[in-house]
Design a protein around this motif. Structure first.
Motif, PDB file in Angstrom:
ATOM      1  N   LEU A  60       0.803  -1.221   0.000  1.00 30.74           N
ATOM      2  CA  LEU A  60       0.000   0.000   0.000  1.00 30.74           C
ATOM      3  C   LEU A  60       0.836   1.271   0.000  1.00 30.74           C
ATOM      4  O   LEU A  60       0.304   2.359  -0.202  1.00 30.74           O
ATOM      5  CB  LEU A  60      -0.959   0.003   1.198  1.00 30.74           C
ATOM      6  CG  LEU A  60      -2.020  -1.102   1.192  1.00 30.74           C
ATOM      7  CD1 LEU A  60      -2.915  -0.988   2.413  1.00 30.74           C
ATOM      8  CD2 LEU A  60      -2.847  -1.054  -0.089  1.00 30.74           C
ATOM      9  N   ASP A  61       2.128   1.144   0.242  1.00 32.94           N
ATOM     10  CA  ASP A  61       3.011   2.308   0.187  1.00 32.94           C
ATOM     11  C   ASP A  61       3.635   2.371  -1.203  1.00 32.94           C
ATOM     12  O   ASP A  61       4.375   1.473  -1.598  1.00 32.94           O
ATOM     13  CB  ASP A  61       4.106   2.199   1.246  1.00 32.94           C
ATOM     14  CG  ASP A  61       4.848   3.520   1.450  1.00 32.94           C
ATOM     15  OD1 ASP A  61       5.089   4.221   0.442  1.00 32.94           O
ATOM     16  OD2 ASP A  61       5.174   3.848   2.600  1.00 32.94           O
ATOM     17  N   PRO A  62       3.357   3.423  -1.973  1.00 38.49           N
ATOM     18  CA  PRO A  62       3.824   3.465  -3.366  1.00 38.49           C
ATOM     19  C   PRO A  62       5.310   3.738  -3.539  1.00 38.49           C
ATOM     20  O   PRO A  62       5.843   3.568  -4.634  1.00 38.49           O
ATOM     21  CB  PRO A  62       2.995   4.604  -3.968  1.00 38.49           C
ATOM     22  CG  PRO A  62       2.700   5.498  -2.809  1.00 38.49           C
ATOM     23  CD  PRO A  62       2.535   4.591  -1.617  1.00 38.49           C
ATOM     24  N   SER A  63       5.995   4.156  -2.472  1.00 36.85           N
ATOM     25  CA  SER A  63       7.383   4.579  -2.662  1.00 36.85           C
ATOM     26  C   SER A  63       8.382   3.994  -1.669  1.00 36.85           C
ATOM     27  O   SER A  63       9.589   4.098  -1.885  1.00 36.85           O
ATOM     28  CB  SER A  63       7.477   6.111  -2.590  1.00 36.85           C
ATOM     29  OG  SER A  63       7.003   6.582  -1.337  1.00 36.85           O
ATOM     30  N   ALA A 148      -1.358  -1.894  -7.930  1.00 39.21           N
ATOM     31  CA  ALA A 148      -1.521  -0.965  -9.055  1.00 39.21           C
ATOM     32  C   ALA A 148      -2.430   0.210  -8.709  1.00 39.21           C
ATOM     33  O   ALA A 148      -2.301   1.296  -9.283  1.00 39.21           O
ATOM     34  CB  ALA A 148      -2.078  -1.714 -10.263  1.00 39.21           C
ATOM     35  N   THR A 149      -3.336   0.024  -7.738  1.00 39.26           N
ATOM     36  CA  THR A 149      -4.286   1.087  -7.390  1.00 39.26           C
ATOM     37  C   THR A 149      -3.640   2.233  -6.625  1.00 39.26           C
ATOM     38  O   THR A 149      -4.227   3.312  -6.524  1.00 39.26           O
ATOM     39  CB  THR A 149      -5.439   0.514  -6.550  1.00 39.26           C
ATOM     40  OG1 THR A 149      -4.900  -0.073  -5.353  1.00 39.26           O
ATOM     41  CG2 THR A 149      -6.207  -0.545  -7.329  1.00 39.26           C
ATOM     42  N   VAL A 150      -2.440   2.015  -6.065  1.00 38.68           N
ATOM     43  CA  VAL A 150      -1.791   3.081  -5.292  1.00 38.68           C
ATOM     44  C   VAL A 150      -0.589   3.665  -6.025  1.00 38.68           C
ATOM     45  O   VAL A 150       0.057   4.585  -5.522  1.00 38.68           O
ATOM     46  CB  VAL A 150      -1.351   2.573  -3.894  1.00 38.68           C
ATOM     47  CG1 VAL A 150      -2.546   2.082  -3.110  1.00 38.68           C
ATOM     48  CG2 VAL A 150      -0.290   1.487  -4.014  1.00 38.68           C
ATOM     49  N   ASN A 151      -0.272   3.133  -7.196  1.00 37.80           N
ATOM     50  CA  ASN A 151       0.870   3.639  -7.955  1.00 37.80           C
ATOM     51  C   ASN A 151       0.598   5.040  -8.492  1.00 37.80           C
ATOM     52  O   ASN A 151      -0.521   5.360  -8.896  1.00 37.80           O
ATOM     53  CB  ASN A 151       1.191   2.714  -9.127  1.00 37.80           C
ATOM     54  CG  ASN A 151       2.178   1.627  -8.740  1.00 37.80           C
ATOM     55  OD1 ASN A 151       2.963   1.805  -7.813  1.00 37.80           O
ATOM     56  ND2 ASN A 151       2.141   0.505  -9.441  1.00 37.80           N
ATOM     57  N   SER A 152       1.625   5.848  -8.527  1.00 39.16           N
ATOM     58  CA  SER A 152       1.513   7.169  -9.137  1.00 39.16           C
ATOM     59  C   SER A 152       1.692   7.042 -10.648  1.00 39.16           C
ATOM     60  O   SER A 152       2.071   5.987 -11.164  1.00 39.16           O
ATOM     61  CB  SER A 152       2.578   8.107  -8.563  1.00 39.16           C
ATOM     62  OG  SER A 152       3.877   7.633  -8.885  1.00 39.16           O
ATOM     63  N   SER A 153       1.444   8.122 -11.353  1.00 34.61           N
ATOM     64  CA  SER A 153       1.543   8.097 -12.814  1.00 34.61           C
ATOM     65  C   SER A 153       2.965   7.833 -13.291  1.00 34.61           C
ATOM     66  O   SER A 153       3.177   7.351 -14.408  1.00 34.61           O
ATOM     67  CB  SER A 153       1.053   9.430 -13.384  1.00 34.61           C
ATOM     68  OG  SER A 153       1.827  10.507 -12.858  1.00 34.61           O
ATOM     69  N   ILE A 154       3.942   8.107 -12.438  1.00 35.84           N
ATOM     70  CA  ILE A 154       5.339   7.928 -12.844  1.00 35.84           C
ATOM     71  C   ILE A 154       5.688   6.455 -13.040  1.00 35.84           C
ATOM     72  O   ILE A 154       6.647   6.117 -13.739  1.00 35.84           O
ATOM     73  CB  ILE A 154       6.286   8.575 -11.806  1.00 35.84           C
ATOM     74  CG1 ILE A 154       7.664   8.826 -12.430  1.00 35.84           C
ATOM     75  CG2 ILE A 154       6.417   7.705 -10.559  1.00 35.84           C
ATOM     76  CD1 ILE A 154       8.571   9.661 -11.565  1.00 35.84           C
ATOM     77  N   ALA A 155       4.882   5.552 -12.437  1.00 37.27           N
ATOM     78  CA  ALA A 155       5.148   4.116 -12.563  1.00 37.27           C
ATOM     79  C   ALA A 155       5.045   3.648 -14.005  1.00 37.27           C
ATOM     80  O   ALA A 155       5.668   2.652 -14.385  1.00 37.27           O
ATOM     81  CB  ALA A 155       4.187   3.327 -11.681  1.00 37.27           C
TER      82      ALA A 155
END
Length: 262
Positions: A60-63, A148-155
């Motif tokens: 759940l943590d995108p980074s 995938a639901t917590v990824n930012s657009s940069i992924a």
């Protein structure tokens, strides 16, 4: 988020630290990766199927890379029961799903966006030294850690995809080898008298994925879940002289500090 039932059955993972030094002496050789919407669960066991451990990786943590190790040693039936309870606790979000069988973690890597987990999904035995099997990598897989639901657009950005393609140009199925129970990064003489823990061994010059495993080793303070890859050449042949058979083993290792032509 996980339901209370799933959290209850994973209390050991959340409330215990890394395993004791005595437990780290047992090597695990086969792993199964499962996923829920919020976590990966990696189940590892030893060769004799008597020693089962659980690793939990937050999705759940995108980074950031958040890893917890259950300090409990399970039997096969206890581990199956744990997985069943995790599945039941996550039914509302799709339950627990099997992802892949693997044979160790090569490491975690991050470019501009999320972390990726590099796994060995197929291996082949290429020899043995003093009863310890040595393997080559046959297939690997790179799995994004965050959901995938917590990824930012940069992924999915152009630069992120370019870096992933560059990593994929490194063919781990050629000229890489490892052993779970023998320190192939050290000479035979050092193996005969070596008493150093696994953490130290990864810091030697011949462990190719030292940096890739630094994060998980720092979190867990052990090397139960990772494999130390050596880049070089391994060849073993059986020869016969005067009616006596013996094995001749040739090992060449390339330093991670000086990776030029040798």
């Amino acid at each position: 988020m996980e339901s209370s039932a799933a959290k209850y059955c994973c209390d050991n993972i959340n409330n215990h630290g890394s395993s004791s030094q005595s437990q780290t002496s047992t090597c695990m050789q086969k792993f199964r990766l499962y996923e829920t919407r919020s976590n990966f669960y990696m189940i590892g066991r030893d060769k004799s199927r008597t020693y089962w451990r659980v690793l939990k990786i937050d999705r759940l943590d995108p980074s950031e890379l958040n890893i917890r190790e259950d300090s409990t040693t399970y039997t096969e039936s206890e581990c199956s029961e744990l997985l069943r309870r995790i599945h039941e606790g996550n039914i509302s979000t799709g339950g627990l799903r099997f992802v892949t069988i693997c044979y160790g973690i090569v490491g975690f890597i991050k470019f501009l966006g999320p972390y990726y987990m590099l796994l060995i999904t197929k291996r082949r035995q290429i020899g043995s030294i003093r009863g310890h099997n040595v393997y080559a990598v046959s297939k690997t897989e790179m799995i994004p850690v965050p959901n995938a639901t917590v990824n930012s657009s940069i992924a999915d950005s152009k630069d992120e995809n370019r870096y992933k393609k560059l990593l994929c140009t490194v063919d781990l199925t050629k000229d890489f080898f490892f052993s779970y129970s023998y320190h192939v990064m050290l000479s035979l003489q050092k193996n005969l008298c070596n008493n150093e823990p696994g953490q130290f061994l990864y810091e030697t010059m011949f462990v190719w994925n030292e940096f890739l495993t630094r994060g998980i080793r720092g979190h867990l303070q052990n090397t139960l879940w990772t494999v130390a890859l050596v880049y070089g050449f391994f060849k073993q042949a059986t020869l016969s002289v005067s009616g006596r058979d013996f094995k001749l083993t040739l090992i060449a290792r390339r330093s991670r500090h000086y990776a030029g032509t040798r």
